[in-house]
Design a protein around this motif. Structure first.
Motif, PDB file in Angstrom:
ATOM      1  N   HIS A 170      42.410  41.960  49.451  1.00 38.65           N
ATOM      2  CA  HIS A 170      43.618  40.950  49.102  1.00 38.65           C
ATOM      3  C   HIS A 170      43.742  41.055  47.514  1.00 38.65           C
ATOM      4  CE1 HIS A 170      46.138  37.429  48.928  1.00 38.65           C
ATOM      5  NE2 HIS A 170      45.205  36.997  47.998  1.00 38.65           N
ATOM      6  N   SER A 228      46.683  42.844  51.952  1.00 36.02           N
ATOM      7  CA  SER A 228      47.748  41.573  51.587  1.00 36.02           C
ATOM      8  C   SER A 228      47.937  41.541  50.209  1.00 36.02           C
ATOM      9  CB  SER A 228      47.423  40.321  52.089  1.00 36.02           C
ATOM     10  OG  SER A 228      46.084  39.767  51.637  1.00 36.02           O
ATOM     11  N   LEU A 267      50.785  42.808  54.255  1.00 33.21           N
ATOM     12  CA  LEU A 267      51.198  41.739  54.121  1.00 33.21           C
ATOM     13  C   LEU A 267      51.737  41.298  52.844  1.00 33.21           C
ATOM     14  CD1 LEU A 267      51.923  38.860  55.675  1.00 33.21           C
ATOM     15  CD2 LEU A 267      49.680  38.320  55.234  1.00 33.21           C
TER      16      LEU A 267
END
Length: 391
Positions: A170, A228, A267
């Motif tokens: 992330h 993400s 994402l």
């Protein structure tokens, strides 16, 4: 006590280690990316080991970790508490501690001048642990650069078991880095990873989610099962680009990631609610009146009328990110979008306002982590585990 050198093999969540005279210093960006960086804020942020943990398997009932953290001092601002280390045993919280000594980095917020003073190492100690064979994780302070020296235990150490969890990488801003979280295992990405049963690599970089090409290349080159990227707030509060540059920069960032991860679930997360920058551009600035009273609070200094010239706000960024993902997902079925306001929106701001007008508090980190785990990592989410075939 058995002394074990701390090596890269004992770390998870770090992309690189720097060898020092006495041990190692974890880094969250690889050496090549660091070599291309000229910004002191990013250099400090990536060296703070958010999401990095020392992981091993042992029967030890006493564990000591010798470290040399770097404490930050901001003259005129409230003193910063010591960084927190979280102990996790077999996946469950089991203790917490700090190392009060270490180096000191003094940063003058008015002039930007910095001064580094070396200091002594200290020892973190956890005892009274159960004597059975167990997995130990020591989560390093998410907001303190930390040099790791030695690990001492009263039983032998072996590599941690591989539980077959998927790796989630992330990238985001200080909110993802963990600003104002209570501890390293309770930042919202760490909580989401724990609830979702995945291994976290946290590239939340305080003040530095700025679509840097070297960050995209670091993501491209890092093995991951899920990726993400949370984009927006730093582009507003640093005021580094206009919409004309923003759109192709997002495309380029995603293109680079896709060069190394062509089908990995990816994402794009837009900004959480931040009322001061919803319709007012940046840059952000510290409120000098609040600072004089010993409180840290930010304010937006841009003019809403400048949106006509392409100045970015959180609202315009959300709209453009949604458009970009919709356009690209026509050819990229593994690309997804999440409106950050589903993690923290208007009802949340009424209940849990941002204490400094920019960063969520510990309770909000927990709420965001729980919601991300449910909406993204849970059933029906873009990162939901593949169904197990029967028969």
């Amino acid at each position: 006590m058995i002394t074990t050198p701390v090596t890269a093999e004992l770390l998870r969540g770090a992309l690189d280690v720097e060898h020092t005279d006495h041990g190692i210093r974890p880094h969250r960006l690889p050496a090549r990316a660091r070599a291309h960086n000229t910004d002191g804020q990013l250099a400090m942020a990536e060296s703070q080991p958010s999401g990095v943990r020392v992981v091993f398997r042992t029967r030890a009932t006493t564990v000591e970790l010798e470290t040399r953290p770097t404490k930050r001092v901001y003259p005129g601002a409230p003193p910063r508490p010591d960084g927190v280390y979280d102990l996790v045993v077999d996946g469950l919280p089991a203790g917490r501690g700090s190392v009060p000594c270490g180096n000191t980095l003094t940063i003058d917020l008015a002039t930007g001048h910095t001064e580094h003073r070396p200091g002594p190492a200290g020892t973190l100690r956890f005892d009274g642990l159960p004597g059975h064979l167990k997995d130990i994780e020591i989560w390093l302070p998410h907001n303190e650069t930390t040099e790791l020296l030695t690990l001492r235990t009263d039983a032998a150490v072996q590599p941690a078991a591989d539980h077959g969890r998927r790796t989630w990488l992330h990238h985001g801003s200080s909110i993802s880095h963990g600003s104002d979280a209570a501890s390293p295992s309770t930042t919202w990405p760490a909580l989401a990873a724990s609830l979702g049963g995945v291994e976290l690599i946290n590239l939340g970089l305080s003040g530095s989610a700025l679509l840097d090409p070297f960050t995209a290349r670091a993501i491209r080159d890092t093995p991951a099962d899920l990726i993400s990227v949370k984009l927006g707030i730093n582009l507003v509060n640093t005021d580094v680009m206009r919409m004309r540059a923003f759109t192709p920069a997002v495309h380029g960032f995603l293109d680079t990631i896709r060069d190394g991860h062509p089908t990995t679930p990816l994402l794009v997360v837009s900004p959480i609610l931040c009322p001061m920058h919803e319709d007012t551009p940046g840059p952000s600035a510290m409120d000098t009146t609040e600072l004089a009273a010993g409180r840290l609070r930010y304010t937006a200094t841009g003019d809403p009328a400048e949106r006509a010239q392409g100045k970015l706000t959180l609202r315009t960024i959300r709209e453009e990110l949604a458009r970009i993902v919709a356009q690209r997902s026509a050819d990229d079925p593994h690309l997804h979008h999440l409106d950050g306001r589903t993690l923290y929106g208007e009802p949340d701001a009424a209940e849990l306002p941002l204490p400094d007008a920019l960063h969520p508090d510990a309770a909000t980190h927990r709420r965001m982590g729980e919601r991300f785990a449910q909406q993204v990592l849970g059933p029906g989410g873009p990162f939901a585990p593949a169904p197990v075939p029967h028969g």
